[in-house]
Design a protein around this motif. Structure first.
Motif, mmCIF file in Angstrom:
data_model
loop_
_atom_site.group_PDB
_atom_site.id
_atom_site.type_symbol
_atom_site.label_atom_id
_atom_site.label_comp_id
_atom_site.label_asym_id
_atom_site.label_seq_id
_atom_site.Cartn_x
_atom_site.Cartn_y
_atom_site.Cartn_z
ATOM 1 N N ARG A 185 0.966 -1.248 0.145
ATOM 2 C CA ARG A 185 -0.097 0.112 -0.045
ATOM 3 C C ARG A 185 0.827 1.248 -0.089
ATOM 4 O O ARG A 185 0.399 2.309 -0.577
ATOM 5 C CB ARG A 185 -0.914 -0.092 1.141
ATOM 6 C CG ARG A 185 -1.894 -1.101 1.085
ATOM 7 C CD ARG A 185 -3.159 -0.947 2.038
ATOM 8 N NE ARG A 185 -2.914 -0.842 3.570
ATOM 9 C CZ ARG A 185 -2.675 -1.973 4.391
ATOM 10 N NH1 ARG A 185 -3.158 -2.998 3.686
ATOM 11 N NH2 ARG A 185 -2.060 -1.956 5.622
ATOM 12 N N THR A 199 2.140 1.746 -3.469
ATOM 13 C CA THR A 199 1.203 2.323 -4.548
ATOM 14 C C THR A 199 0.707 3.794 -4.278
ATOM 15 O O THR A 199 0.773 4.606 -5.091
ATOM 16 C CB THR A 199 -0.244 1.476 -4.117
ATOM 17 O OG1 THR A 199 -0.101 0.172 -4.333
ATOM 18 C CG2 THR A 199 -1.417 1.927 -5.047
ATOM 19 N N LEU A 200 1.040 4.147 -2.920
ATOM 20 C CA LEU A 200 0.677 5.535 -2.649
ATOM 21 C C LEU A 200 1.746 6.258 -3.161
ATOM 22 O O LEU A 200 1.495 7.591 -3.878
ATOM 23 C CB LEU A 200 0.676 5.840 -0.936
ATOM 24 C CG LEU A 200 0.614 7.217 -0.431
ATOM 25 C CD1 LEU A 200 -0.673 7.749 -1.023
ATOM 26 C CD2 LEU A 200 0.817 7.280 1.148
ATOM 27 N N TRP A 201 3.218 5.904 -2.966
ATOM 28 C CA TRP A 201 4.023 6.782 -3.625
ATOM 29 C C TRP A 201 4.225 6.537 -5.231
ATOM 30 O O TRP A 201 4.539 7.577 -5.693
ATOM 31 C CB TRP A 201 5.434 6.057 -3.206
ATOM 32 C CG TRP A 201 5.662 6.543 -1.857
ATOM 33 C CD1 TRP A 201 6.012 5.818 -0.505
ATOM 34 C CD2 TRP A 201 6.142 7.971 -1.332
ATOM 35 N NE1 TRP A 201 5.998 6.716 0.532
ATOM 36 C CE2 TRP A 201 6.254 7.992 0.102
ATOM 37 C CE3 TRP A 201 6.550 9.309 -2.024
ATOM 38 C CZ2 TRP A 201 6.638 9.148 0.888
ATOM 39 C CZ3 TRP A 201 6.613 10.378 -1.187
ATOM 40 C CH2 TRP A 201 6.992 10.296 0.207
ATOM 41 N N PHE A 202 3.617 5.671 -5.797
ATOM 42 C CA PHE A 202 3.430 5.669 -7.422
ATOM 43 C C PHE A 202 2.535 6.716 -7.591
ATOM 44 O O PHE A 202 2.860 7.506 -8.633
ATOM 45 C CB PHE A 202 2.914 4.138 -7.602
ATOM 46 C CG PHE A 202 2.417 4.138 -9.055
ATOM 47 C CD1 PHE A 202 3.656 4.135 -10.079
ATOM 48 C CD2 PHE A 202 1.271 4.339 -9.732
ATOM 49 C CE1 PHE A 202 3.106 4.072 -11.527
ATOM 50 C CE2 PHE A 202 0.783 4.422 -10.788
ATOM 51 C CZ PHE A 202 1.809 4.155 -11.703
ATOM 52 N N TRP A 203 1.427 6.770 -7.139
ATOM 53 C CA TRP A 203 0.572 8.072 -7.289
ATOM 54 C C TRP A 203 1.021 9.500 -7.057
ATOM 55 O O TRP A 203 0.582 10.395 -7.709
ATOM 56 C CB TRP A 203 -0.817 7.653 -6.730
ATOM 57 C CG TRP A 203 -1.729 6.671 -7.627
ATOM 58 C CD1 TRP A 203 -1.906 5.241 -7.039
ATOM 59 C CD2 TRP A 203 -2.216 6.588 -8.738
ATOM 60 N NE1 TRP A 203 -2.418 4.589 -8.050
ATOM 61 C CE2 TRP A 203 -2.744 5.367 -9.223
ATOM 62 C CE3 TRP A 203 -1.968 7.635 -9.845
ATOM 63 C CZ2 TRP A 203 -3.156 5.038 -10.153
ATOM 64 C CZ3 TRP A 203 -2.594 7.163 -11.143
ATOM 65 C CH2 TRP A 203 -3.052 5.961 -11.403
ATOM 66 N N ILE A 204 1.684 9.467 -5.910
ATOM 67 C CA ILE A 204 2.450 10.842 -5.573
ATOM 68 C C ILE A 204 3.229 11.396 -6.945
ATOM 69 O O ILE A 204 3.200 12.369 -7.127
ATOM 70 C CB ILE A 204 3.007 10.508 -4.089
ATOM 71 C CG1 ILE A 204 1.985 10.590 -3.236
ATOM 72 C CG2 ILE A 204 3.825 11.825 -4.017
ATOM 73 C CD1 ILE A 204 2.507 10.386 -1.787
ATOM 74 N N VAL A 254 3.762 9.855 -9.827
ATOM 75 C CA VAL A 254 2.942 9.635 -11.382
ATOM 76 C C VAL A 254 1.575 10.579 -11.551
ATOM 77 O O VAL A 254 1.203 11.219 -12.571
ATOM 78 C CB VAL A 254 2.548 8.125 -11.786
ATOM 79 C CG1 VAL A 254 2.064 8.199 -13.045
ATOM 80 C CG2 VAL A 254 3.935 7.593 -11.503
ATOM 81 N N GLY A 255 0.842 10.732 -10.470
ATOM 82 C CA GLY A 255 -0.423 11.634 -10.566
ATOM 83 C C GLY A 255 -0.379 12.999 -11.190
ATOM 84 O O GLY A 255 -0.828 13.101 -11.906
ATOM 85 N N ALA A 310 0.371 12.623 -14.827
ATOM 86 C CA ALA A 310 -0.945 12.147 -15.400
ATOM 87 C C ALA A 310 -2.066 13.067 -15.375
ATOM 88 O O ALA A 310 -2.715 13.092 -16.423
ATOM 89 C CB ALA A 310 -1.441 10.842 -14.603
#
Length: 313
Positions: A16, A19-24, A26-27, A30
């Motif tokens: 988890r 996943t959080l750092w991925f969206w931080i 990449v978000g 994107a």
């Protein structure tokens, strides 16, 4: 429902957290891609079906009338011819020059990194700045500029490079500035391709009696660079279709843009943002241009077999 006897695996805190750092990270990219690329593209397609004079929120639906009008416009068809001519000049010239530089730099025994950096450095220059340097310093007017100074040394007549249409000397200016700007980038791509060729191929060719030089290049180096060559040609064609900065900054002046050498993006710029501000017609032209680029790209990819699996055995 889960199958009897099976247990649903729960994500661990570590997963988890990843996943959080991925969206931080990449978000934001994107979101920016969606807001500044996909939303304007969709809006442009939507506008192309409306009568959109001086507004981006039209209400008068006209169907395919804008497409019919832009395809029937002689200026737009002339713009398509212009970028076709530009592509015919710039693609083979850049391909040959970048490949030649890659071969020359790849054979250097010393200062290889220096020359690679020197040839790659122009890619960091803005197209606008480069166009102004070409216009004001090298091909400036009839009496000034480096090109006319060199011609004067040999007693030749001075040339108005950007306003002479017979012969069309402006093509020399347009092609040379684009060559200077992009050759180094494609040279690096070819250098990467050359480094992937196994040295054993050249050793085996030498044992078989192949002479170094043209024979080795023709039968080993060039075929081994096929994948790189396909990628380079595709990128060159797409970039040529999107030419705008050098055309606009070299040929336009206080009086506007001349009627010759007007690529599609310049035509669309004056159509959508000029005096008429016909955003519906400009959007239709942009969609037509995008479709042409997509069709040409796909046709090239299929012609060269891009993505096709190599035959086994």
């Amino acid at each position: 429902m889960a199958a009897p006897g099976s247990t649903r695996r729960r994500s661990t805190p570590r997963e988890r957290n990843q996943t959080l750092w991925f969206w931080i990270f990449v978000g934001p990219f994107a979101l920016g891609l969606a807001l500044f690329t996909y939303v304007p593209l969709a809006w442009s397609v939507w506008l192309s079906f409306f009568d959109a004079h001086n507004t981006v929120s039209p209400t008068d639906f006209v169907g395919l009338d804008n497409y019919t009008a832009v395809l029937g416009e002689p200026a737009f068809r002339s713009a398509l011819v212009t970028f076709t001519v530009f592509t015919a000049f710039i693609v083979p010239a850049t391909y040959a020059l970048s490949l030649g530089l890659a071969l020359a730099v790849g054979r250097l025994r010393f200062a290889r990194a220096f020359f690679r950096s020197v040839f790659f450095l122009p890619t960091a220059c803005s197209y606008v700045v480069a166009a102004l340097v070409w216009k004001l310093s090298i091909f400036n007017g009839v009496r000034f500029g480096l090109a006319n100074t060199v011609l004067g040394w040999f007693g030749a007549d001075q040339v108005a490079w950007l306003s002479t249409t017979d012969p069309p000397w402006y093509w020399l200016v347009l092609v040379t500035v684009r060559l200077w700007l992009q050759t180094g980038f494609y040279m690096v791509l070819f250098l990467a391709g050359l480094q992937r060729i196994p040295p054993q191929l050249y050793e085996a060719a030498a044992v078989d009696g192949a002479r170094p030089g043209w024979q080795t290049f023709r039968h080993i180096t060039f075929p081994a660079l096929r994948a790189t060559s396909v990628a380079v040609v595709l990128l060159l064609v797409i970039n040529a279709f999107q030419a705008f900065d050098e055309f606009y900054n070299l040929l336009s002046d206080a009086r506007g843009y001349p009627p010759y050498a007007r690529p599609p993006l310049v035509y669309l710029y004056y159509t959508a943002l000029g005096q008429g501000q016909n955003l519906g017609l400009g959007s239709a032209g942009a969609v037509v241009l995008a479709l042409i680029i997509a069709v040409v790209t796909v046709a090239q990819a299929r012609w060269f077999g891009l993505g096709r699996r190599e035959a086994e055995g």
